[in-house]
Scaffold this motif. Sequence first.
Motif, PDB file in Angstrom:
ATOM      1  N   LEU A 153       0.818  -1.147  -0.228  1.00  0.00           N
ATOM      2  CA  LEU A 153       0.060   0.263  -0.007  1.00  0.00           C
ATOM      3  C   LEU A 153       0.939   1.182   0.071  1.00  0.00           C
ATOM      4  N   ILE A 154       0.690   2.109  -1.040  1.00  0.00           N
ATOM      5  CA  ILE A 154       1.332   3.493  -1.139  1.00  0.00           C
ATOM      6  C   ILE A 154       0.372   4.489  -0.670  1.00  0.00           C
ATOM      7  N   VAL A 155       0.512   5.382   0.322  1.00  0.00           N
ATOM      8  CA  VAL A 155      -0.232   6.373   0.620  1.00  0.00           C
ATOM      9  C   VAL A 155       0.288   7.653   0.238  1.00  0.00           C
ATOM     10  N   GLN A 156      -0.342   8.424  -0.390  1.00  0.00           N
ATOM     11  CA  GLN A 156       0.419   9.462  -1.370  1.00  0.00           C
ATOM     12  C   GLN A 156      -0.459  10.847  -1.264  1.00  0.00           C
ATOM     13  N   GLY A 157       0.301  11.978  -1.046  1.00  0.00           N
ATOM     14  CA  GLY A 157      -0.514  13.283  -1.064  1.00  0.00           C
ATOM     15  C   GLY A 157      -0.858  13.335  -2.816  1.00  0.00           C
ATOM     16  N   GLU A 158      -1.914  13.859  -3.068  1.00  0.00           N
ATOM     17  CA  GLU A 158      -2.299  14.194  -4.514  1.00  0.00           C
ATOM     18  C   GLU A 158      -1.218  14.995  -5.181  1.00  0.00           C
ATOM     19  N   ARG A 159      -0.544  16.000  -4.487  1.00  0.00           N
ATOM     20  CA  ARG A 159       0.222  16.912  -5.035  1.00  0.00           C
ATOM     21  C   ARG A 159       1.524  17.003  -4.346  1.00  0.00           C
ATOM     22  N   ASP A 160       1.952  15.596  -4.100  1.00  0.00           N
ATOM     23  CA  ASP A 160       3.394  15.535  -3.380  1.00  0.00           C
ATOM     24  C   ASP A 160       4.470  15.707  -4.498  1.00  0.00           C
ATOM     25  N   HIS A 187       3.690  16.152   0.657  1.00  0.00           N
ATOM     26  CA  HIS A 187       4.521  14.791   0.835  1.00  0.00           C
ATOM     27  C   HIS A 187       4.205  14.124   2.307  1.00  0.00           C
ATOM     28  N   SER A 188       3.676  15.240   3.008  1.00  0.00           N
ATOM     29  CA  SER A 188       3.439  14.780   4.506  1.00  0.00           C
ATOM     30  C   SER A 188       1.815  14.668   4.679  1.00  0.00           C
ATOM     31  N   PHE A 189       0.986  14.861   3.534  1.00  0.00           N
ATOM     32  CA  PHE A 189      -0.347  14.560   3.330  1.00  0.00           C
ATOM     33  C   PHE A 189      -0.916  16.169   3.776  1.00  0.00           C
TER      34      PHE A 189
END
Length: 227
Positions: A153-160, A187-189
């Motif tokens: 699972l990769i949890v990623q911010g939409e504008r990382d 990057h940290s949500f």
Amino acid sequence: MLSGNGEGMDNLLVSGADSAPLRVLLAHGAGAGMDSPFMEAMALGLAENGWQVLRFEFPYMQRQRSSGKKRPPDKAEVLLTSFREQVEALVQDKPLVIGGKSMGGRMASLLADALLDEQAIQACICLGYPFHPLGKPDRLRTEHLAGLRTPTLIVQGERDAMGRHDEVSHYPLSEQLQLAWMPDGDHSFKPRKSSGHSESTNWALAVRAMDQFLTKLLSSTERTQQA
């Protein structure tokens, strides 16, 4: 073996009960240690959902703590060795998932298939995966992700800035890899105020995504053992 909430034990912070059905071993990112607000929120959030979370620090971060001087991350070989040592030091009496924030998650993903083959782990979680270095979208860190066999699972911010939604959607990624997108997150949500979202709600959303992933994983593991 381990007990307590937020207790330090031999370079480990432990959150959640020892009776939890599954453990999650998390490594920190390049710039902040295992007790950063982000790592604390992820660990305690998972613990509140019934999982046990173990956080550890790489050698360079331990040296930074003892010296008080900021240090660059160790070379990848050192980081990978340190991660593997942490896995090998754990009593394998219940399912183990490895992962981490940014650099820590990347190291976990690089080790995942080898540890899966050794039956040491069941899955991997990456929180803010650095798909490419900051400002260098042509230097992708995705080669191993295309053939990844470990449920991840990769949890990623939409504008990382190290992997935006519009960039990642074009990458060739393994079918074993799931993505959970945090609305307007960096990057940290953390989202922009104008987005209508908040850091706390995105962090809670990240915890929920991990909890759902772990619940499904545990259910699948139990069915396999009963078969």
